[in-house]
Structures are given as C-alpha cells and as structure tokens.
Scaffold this motif. Structure first.
Motif, PDB file in Angstrom:
ATOM      1  N   TRP A  21       0.813  -1.223   0.000  1.00 31.80           N
ATOM      2  CA  TRP A  21       0.000   0.000   0.000  1.00 31.80           C
ATOM      3  C   TRP A  21       0.841   1.266   0.000  1.00 31.80           C
ATOM      4  CZ3 TRP A  21      -4.591  -0.392  -1.763  1.00 31.80           C
ATOM      5  CH2 TRP A  21      -5.242  -1.623  -1.674  1.00 31.80           C
ATOM      6  N   GLY A  22       1.985   1.258   0.655  1.00 34.19           N
ATOM      7  CA  GLY A  22       2.881   2.415   0.590  1.00 34.19           C
ATOM      8  C   GLY A  22       3.463   2.570  -0.804  1.00 34.19           C
ATOM      9  N   ALA A  24       1.999   1.511  -3.525  1.00 34.94           N
ATOM     10  CA  ALA A  24       0.893   1.958  -4.383  1.00 34.94           C
ATOM     11  C   ALA A  24       0.702   3.464  -4.271  1.00 34.94           C
ATOM     12  CB  ALA A  24      -0.395   1.226  -4.007  1.00 34.94           C
ATOM     13  N   ALA A  25       0.785   3.977  -3.035  1.00 41.50           N
ATOM     14  CA  ALA A  25       0.625   5.422  -2.831  1.00 41.50           C
ATOM     15  C   ALA A  25       1.774   6.191  -3.486  1.00 41.50           C
ATOM     16  CB  ALA A  25       0.550   5.742  -1.341  1.00 41.50           C
ATOM     17  N   LEU A  26       2.984   5.676  -3.356  1.00 38.73           N
ATOM     18  CA  LEU A  26       4.145   6.341  -3.958  1.00 38.73           C
ATOM     19  C   LEU A  26       4.046   6.333  -5.485  1.00 38.73           C
ATOM     20  CD1 LEU A  26       6.895   7.700  -3.696  1.00 38.73           C
ATOM     21  CD2 LEU A  26       7.915   5.415  -3.620  1.00 38.73           C
ATOM     22  N   LEU A  28       1.341   6.096  -7.273  1.00 42.68           N
ATOM     23  CA  LEU A  28       0.261   7.016  -7.652  1.00 42.68           C
ATOM     24  C   LEU A  28       0.757   8.458  -7.629  1.00 42.68           C
ATOM     25  CD1 LEU A  28      -2.688   7.718  -8.317  1.00 42.68           C
ATOM     26  CD2 LEU A  28      -3.155   7.640  -5.851  1.00 42.68           C
ATOM     27  N   ALA A  29       1.503   8.816  -6.579  1.00 43.96           N
ATOM     28  CA  ALA A  29       2.044  10.180  -6.474  1.00 43.96           C
ATOM     29  C   ALA A  29       2.982  10.480  -7.643  1.00 43.96           C
ATOM     30  CB  ALA A  29       2.765  10.363  -5.142  1.00 43.96           C
ATOM     31  N   ALA A 142      -3.198   1.219  -7.091  1.00 40.46           N
ATOM     32  CA  ALA A 142      -4.191   2.281  -7.305  1.00 40.46           C
ATOM     33  C   ALA A 142      -4.236   2.657  -8.785  1.00 40.46           C
ATOM     34  CB  ALA A 142      -3.861   3.494  -6.442  1.00 40.46           C
TER      35      ALA A 142
END
Length: 153
Positions: A21-22, A24-26, A28-29, A142
């Motif tokens: 999840w981290g 995925a967030a990175l 996405l960013a 994501a």
C-alpha cells in the motif's frame, strides 16, 4: 539468537502491507506528479498554437520529423499520455512514451544546457528517472491496470 529473531519479526511484521500500500501510494504520487508536468506543457501548447508552430519551426531542432508534425506529436503525447498515467491505464507504455517525449525535448532544445539555472535541464532528468521507475515497477495497486489484471482469467 532467539531474542534477535523475535525482535526482527516484530519490526518486520508489517513490511508486506507497507510495501503493497505504501508502494501503491508512492507510484500514484509519481504518476500524478510527472503526468501533471507534461499535461501543463501540452495545455500551454494548445493555448497558443501559432506560437507552438513557430517554436517547433524556428527554435526546436526535432530530428527526422517536419516541424508541424513534431508539434502535433509532442502536443498529443503531452496531453494523452499523462491522462493515461492519471488513471493508471496502459501505464507502462504511457510512461515509456512520455520518457521518449522528454528525451526528445532535451535533445531538440540544446539551449536547456546553456541556461544559467541548471534546474531547467535537471527537471527533465528527474522526470525521466521517475518515468523509468514507472516502467520498471508499474502503476501500483491504485490503477486501472491493476484492477484489469485481477479480472484476467
């Protein structure tokens, strides 16, 4: 040794969750940040098409392509490929395409290397590195790509 093993296990218990999840967030960013940089450039080009054509004819030295075709291709790439990155659809090809648009911008505008502010060319190197990270690691959870891959039989 047992205490060391227990300590290690307790500190790494959430590693997979953080990576999933981290990461995925990175990713996405990165997709949103890099995509936005190119999308803004594409919007600028279509806001004053006459100036864009002039720049491609007189200022930029795009190899192989005629200036008008290079303007169309570059603008198309700067508008469509970021849109794909935003949603995470065909992310690797979109990132690779933007990497090529970025490389062409650096190669066709040698004045970037002559500016007194090195940030002008450094930004292109950072964007290129981030785009290659997307090519290597994909768009992350994501993304539409991830959603579609889970539905493949």
């Amino acid at each position: 040794m047992n205490a060391l093993l227990r300590l290690h296990q307790s500190t790494t218990r959430f590693d997979q969750l953080i990576a999933d999840w981290g990461g995925a967030a990175l990713l996405l960013a990165i997709r949103l940040y890099v995509g936005w940089q190119f999308f803004k450039a594409g919007l600028t080009k279509i806001q004053d098409w006459d100036s864009t054509l002039f720049l491609f004819a007189e200022e930029y030295s795009v190899p192989v392509l005629p200036p008008e075709l290079a303007a169309w291709a570059g603008t198309f790439g700067e508008l469509v490929l970021p849109a794909l990155l935003f949603v995470g659809l065909f992310s690797r090809p979109a990132a690779l395409g933007l990497f090529l648009v970025n490389a062409m911008a650096v190669l066709s505008y040698p004045a970037l290397f002559e500016f007194s502010c090195p940030a002008a060319v450094n930004d292109h190197f950072y964007w290129g590195a981030l785009l290659l990270a997307l090519v290597a690691f994909g768009p992350g959870r994501a993304s539409v790509d991830h959603w579609l891959s889970r539905r493949t039989p």
